[in-house]
Design an enzyme around this catalytic site. Structure first.
Site, PDB file in Angstrom:
ATOM      1  N   ASP A  59      69.933  63.633  15.850  1.00 49.15           N
ATOM      2  CA  ASP A  59      69.481  62.781  16.952  1.00 49.15           C
ATOM      3  C   ASP A  59      70.747  62.221  17.583  1.00 49.15           C
ATOM      4  O   ASP A  59      71.466  61.440  16.949  1.00 49.15           O
ATOM      5  CB  ASP A  59      68.585  61.660  16.414  1.00 49.15           C
ATOM      6  CG  ASP A  59      68.095  60.743  17.537  1.00 49.15           C
ATOM      7  OD1 ASP A  59      68.722  60.719  18.624  1.00 49.15           O
ATOM      8  OD2 ASP A  59      67.097  60.034  17.310  1.00 49.15           O
ATOM      9  N   ASN A  86      74.276  69.481  24.933  1.00 46.66           N
ATOM     10  CA  ASN A  86      73.177  69.874  25.815  1.00 46.66           C
ATOM     11  C   ASN A  86      72.041  68.853  25.864  1.00 46.66           C
ATOM     12  O   ASN A  86      71.392  68.703  26.897  1.00 46.66           O
ATOM     13  CB  ASN A  86      72.634  71.237  25.329  1.00 46.66           C
ATOM     14  CG  ASN A  86      71.303  71.560  25.957  1.00 46.66           C
ATOM     15  OD1 ASN A  86      71.239  72.019  27.096  1.00 46.66           O
ATOM     16  ND2 ASN A  86      70.208  71.323  25.249  1.00 46.66           N
ATOM     17  N   TYR A 161      69.310  58.763  36.045  1.00 46.55           N
ATOM     18  CA  TYR A 161      69.777  60.046  35.479  1.00 46.55           C
ATOM     19  C   TYR A 161      71.110  60.428  36.122  1.00 46.55           C
ATOM     20  O   TYR A 161      72.056  60.824  35.436  1.00 46.55           O
ATOM     21  CB  TYR A 161      68.707  61.099  35.755  1.00 46.55           C
ATOM     22  CG  TYR A 161      69.037  62.511  35.330  1.00 46.55           C
ATOM     23  CD1 TYR A 161      68.891  62.914  34.009  1.00 46.55           C
ATOM     24  CD2 TYR A 161      69.453  63.465  36.272  1.00 46.55           C
ATOM     25  CE1 TYR A 161      69.157  64.231  33.628  1.00 46.55           C
ATOM     26  CE2 TYR A 161      69.720  64.773  35.896  1.00 46.55           C
ATOM     27  CZ  TYR A 161      69.574  65.149  34.570  1.00 46.55           C
ATOM     28  OH  TYR A 161      69.838  66.444  34.197  1.00 46.55           O
ATOM     29  N   THR A 164      74.061  58.628  34.744  1.00 44.53           N
ATOM     30  CA  THR A 164      74.492  59.084  33.409  1.00 44.53           C
ATOM     31  C   THR A 164      75.244  60.411  33.497  1.00 44.53           C
ATOM     32  O   THR A 164      76.168  60.654  32.730  1.00 44.53           O
ATOM     33  CB  THR A 164      73.304  59.250  32.430  1.00 44.53           C
ATOM     34  OG1 THR A 164      72.448  60.318  32.849  1.00 44.53           O
ATOM     35  CG2 THR A 164      72.505  57.974  32.301  1.00 44.53           C
TER      36      THR A 164
HETATM   37  N1  NAP Z   1      66.562  71.960  33.770  1.00 41.47           N
HETATM   38  C1  NAP Z   1      67.338  71.622  34.778  1.00 41.47           C
HETATM   39  O1  NAP Z   1      67.020  71.908  35.964  1.00 41.47           O
HETATM   40  C2  NAP Z   1      68.625  70.911  34.534  1.00 41.47           C
HETATM   41  C3  NAP Z   1      69.478  70.709  35.638  1.00 41.47           C
HETATM   42  C4  NAP Z   1      70.686  70.070  35.443  1.00 41.47           C
HETATM   43  C5  NAP Z   1      71.050  69.651  34.173  1.00 41.47           C
HETATM   44  N2  NAP Z   1      70.212  69.846  33.121  1.00 41.47           N
HETATM   45  C6  NAP Z   1      70.653  69.359  31.813  1.00 41.47           C
HETATM   46  O2  NAP Z   1      70.599  70.421  30.866  1.00 41.47           O
HETATM   47  C7  NAP Z   1      70.351  69.895  29.556  1.00 41.47           C
HETATM   48  C8  NAP Z   1      69.177  70.622  28.933  1.00 41.47           C
HETATM   49  O3  NAP Z   1      68.057  70.431  29.776  1.00 41.47           O
HETATM   50  P1  NAP Z   1      66.702  71.257  29.688  1.00 41.47           P
HETATM   51  O4  NAP Z   1      66.330  71.549  31.090  1.00 41.47           O
HETATM   52  O5  NAP Z   1      66.810  72.335  28.693  1.00 41.47           O
HETATM   53  O6  NAP Z   1      65.760  70.084  29.175  1.00 41.47           O
HETATM   54  P2  NAP Z   1      64.501  70.059  28.180  1.00 41.47           P
HETATM   55  O7  NAP Z   1      63.765  71.326  28.255  1.00 41.47           O
HETATM   56  O8  NAP Z   1      63.811  68.785  28.511  1.00 41.47           O
HETATM   57  O9  NAP Z   1      65.202  69.957  26.754  1.00 41.47           O
HETATM   58  C9  NAP Z   1      65.936  68.816  26.406  1.00 41.47           C
HETATM   59  C10 NAP Z   1      66.314  68.922  24.956  1.00 41.47           C
HETATM   60  O10 NAP Z   1      67.049  67.741  24.608  1.00 41.47           O
HETATM   61  C11 NAP Z   1      66.509  67.249  23.397  1.00 41.47           C
HETATM   62  N3  NAP Z   1      66.763  65.816  23.187  1.00 41.47           N
HETATM   63  C12 NAP Z   1      66.386  64.770  23.953  1.00 41.47           C
HETATM   64  N4  NAP Z   1      66.794  63.622  23.387  1.00 41.47           N
HETATM   65  C13 NAP Z   1      67.442  63.956  22.230  1.00 41.47           C
HETATM   66  C14 NAP Z   1      68.077  63.223  21.210  1.00 41.47           C
HETATM   67  N5  NAP Z   1      68.119  61.869  21.216  1.00 41.47           N
HETATM   68  N6  NAP Z   1      68.664  63.892  20.187  1.00 41.47           N
HETATM   69  C15 NAP Z   1      68.622  65.247  20.136  1.00 41.47           C
HETATM   70  N7  NAP Z   1      67.999  65.998  21.074  1.00 41.47           N
HETATM   71  C16 NAP Z   1      67.427  65.349  22.107  1.00 41.47           C
HETATM   72  C17 NAP Z   1      65.026  67.573  23.480  1.00 41.47           C
HETATM   73  O11 NAP Z   1      64.416  67.464  22.206  1.00 41.47           O
HETATM   74  P3  NAP Z   1      62.841  67.123  22.005  1.00 41.47           P
HETATM   75  O12 NAP Z   1      62.111  68.432  22.116  1.00 41.47           O
HETATM   76  O13 NAP Z   1      62.806  66.512  20.658  1.00 41.47           O
HETATM   77  O14 NAP Z   1      62.449  66.169  23.101  1.00 41.47           O
HETATM   78  C18 NAP Z   1      65.107  68.986  24.021  1.00 41.47           C
HETATM   79  O15 NAP Z   1      65.378  69.894  22.976  1.00 41.47           O
HETATM   80  C19 NAP Z   1      70.107  68.400  29.744  1.00 41.47           C
HETATM   81  O16 NAP Z   1      71.298  67.693  29.458  1.00 41.47           O
HETATM   82  C20 NAP Z   1      69.777  68.283  31.220  1.00 41.47           C
HETATM   83  O17 NAP Z   1      70.075  67.004  31.736  1.00 41.47           O
HETATM   84  C21 NAP Z   1      69.022  70.469  33.275  1.00 41.47           C
END
Ligand code: NAP
Length: 238
Positions: A59, A86, A161, A164
């Site tokens: 976490d 990530n 967001y 951050t």
């Molecule tokens: N998707 C996009 O369009 C996009 C665009 C720009 C940047 N990003 C960035 O890319 C990264 C991945 O995003 P994603 O789109 O794959 O998001 P996602 O599908 O929402 O996945 C986020 C992951 O982060 C985990 N997480 C959240 N809080 C946590 C914690 N305290 N400790 C450990 N794990 C934690 C979640 O775990 P749980 O399953 O337990 O919740 C999940 O596995 C993020 O940093 C996001 O800001 C995404």
């Protein structure tokens, strides 16, 4: 010897696919997640594809959990090669769908910053010393187009967001400066708008497209860039 990678928040989305693609490049991967069952299920899926992936709980908001991962790697492997920060959350789209900075809540910012900034910061503090052991390291911090100061003059969405993700870019640059005489390269990435749970079904990129630059930065050759912000393998402005 195989390189060793840690990916945070890797039970789904970009983190999960990053684990798959790193392991497909013959890298040993520690897939981490805060939920043990979800993490182990994700590992089982990749192991069924004959990939070298192991699970460890993490976490990113919990310093003891970060310390425990660091001790595990130190004891089992003695070093680390790759860290992909990530894990991330985006919560203000529910309470502030208009993206109005006048309505941005400090409580939301506090919660989001714990995951998106303090997590990567403390992981770098704990795990980069394990890269110094062999003077080799690649760190990738997940940022966003909303972390670009220049975008914030154009977009009006997700202000907490965005703050951050701007802050995690600062984390990247500060570590890059501290590591400039080493072979440890640290960069930020904007994966674009990707079809994950966070990005939603209308996003324009597939997960594989989103992961492309993440994996490229995680496997940069010696002498590659550091302290930069990348999208589609190109340097972009802050
Ligand atoms: N998707 C996009 O369009 C996009 C665009 C720009 C940047 N990003 C960035 O890319 C990264 C991945 O995003 P994603 O789109 O794959 O998001 P996602 O599908 O929402 O996945 C986020 C992951 O982060 C985990 N997480 C959240 N809080 C946590 C914690 N305290 N400790 C450990 N794990 C934690 C979640 O775990 P749980 O399953 O337990 O919740 C999940 O596995 C993020 O940093 C996001 O800001 C995404």
């Amino acid at each position: 010897m195989k390189k060793l990678a840690v990916v945070t928040g890797a039970n789904r989305g970009l983190g999960f696919e990053t684990c798959r693609q790193l392991a497909q490049r013959d890298i040993q991967v520690i897939l981490t997640s805060r939920d043990r069952v979800k993490g182990q299920t994700a590992v089982d899926k990749l192991q069924a594809e004959k990939l070298d992936v192991k699970y460890h709980p993490l976490d990113v908001t919990n310093p003891e959990s970060i310390e425990s991962l660091s001790q595990f790697i130190s004891k089992e492997f003695g070093h680390l090669d790759i860290l992909v920060n990530n894990a991330g959350i985006l919560t203000d789209w529910v309470e502030n769908p208009d993206g109005d900075i006048f309505k941005a809540k400090v409580d939301t910012l506090r919660e989001t910053i714990e995951t998106n900034v303090y997590g990567p910061l403390q992981l770098c503090q704990q795990l980069i010393p394990l890269m110094k052991v062999q003077n080799y390291g690649r760190v990738v911090n997940l940022s966003s187009s909303l972390g670009k100061l220049s975008s914030n003059m154009d977009f009006t969405v997700f202000p907490t967001y965005g703050i951050t993700k701007t802050a995690v870019n600062a984390v990247t640059v500060l570590f890059a400066n501290a590591l400039k005489d080493t072979n440890i390269l640290i960069n930020s990435v904007n994966p674009g708008w990707v079809q994950t749970d966070m990005g939603g079904p209308h996003a324009i990129r597939t997960i594989a497209e989103g992961v492309d630059t993440i994996v490229w930065l995680a496997t940069l050759p010696d002498g590659g860039p550091t302290g930069g912000f990348f999208q589609d393998k190109n340097l972009i402005t802050w």
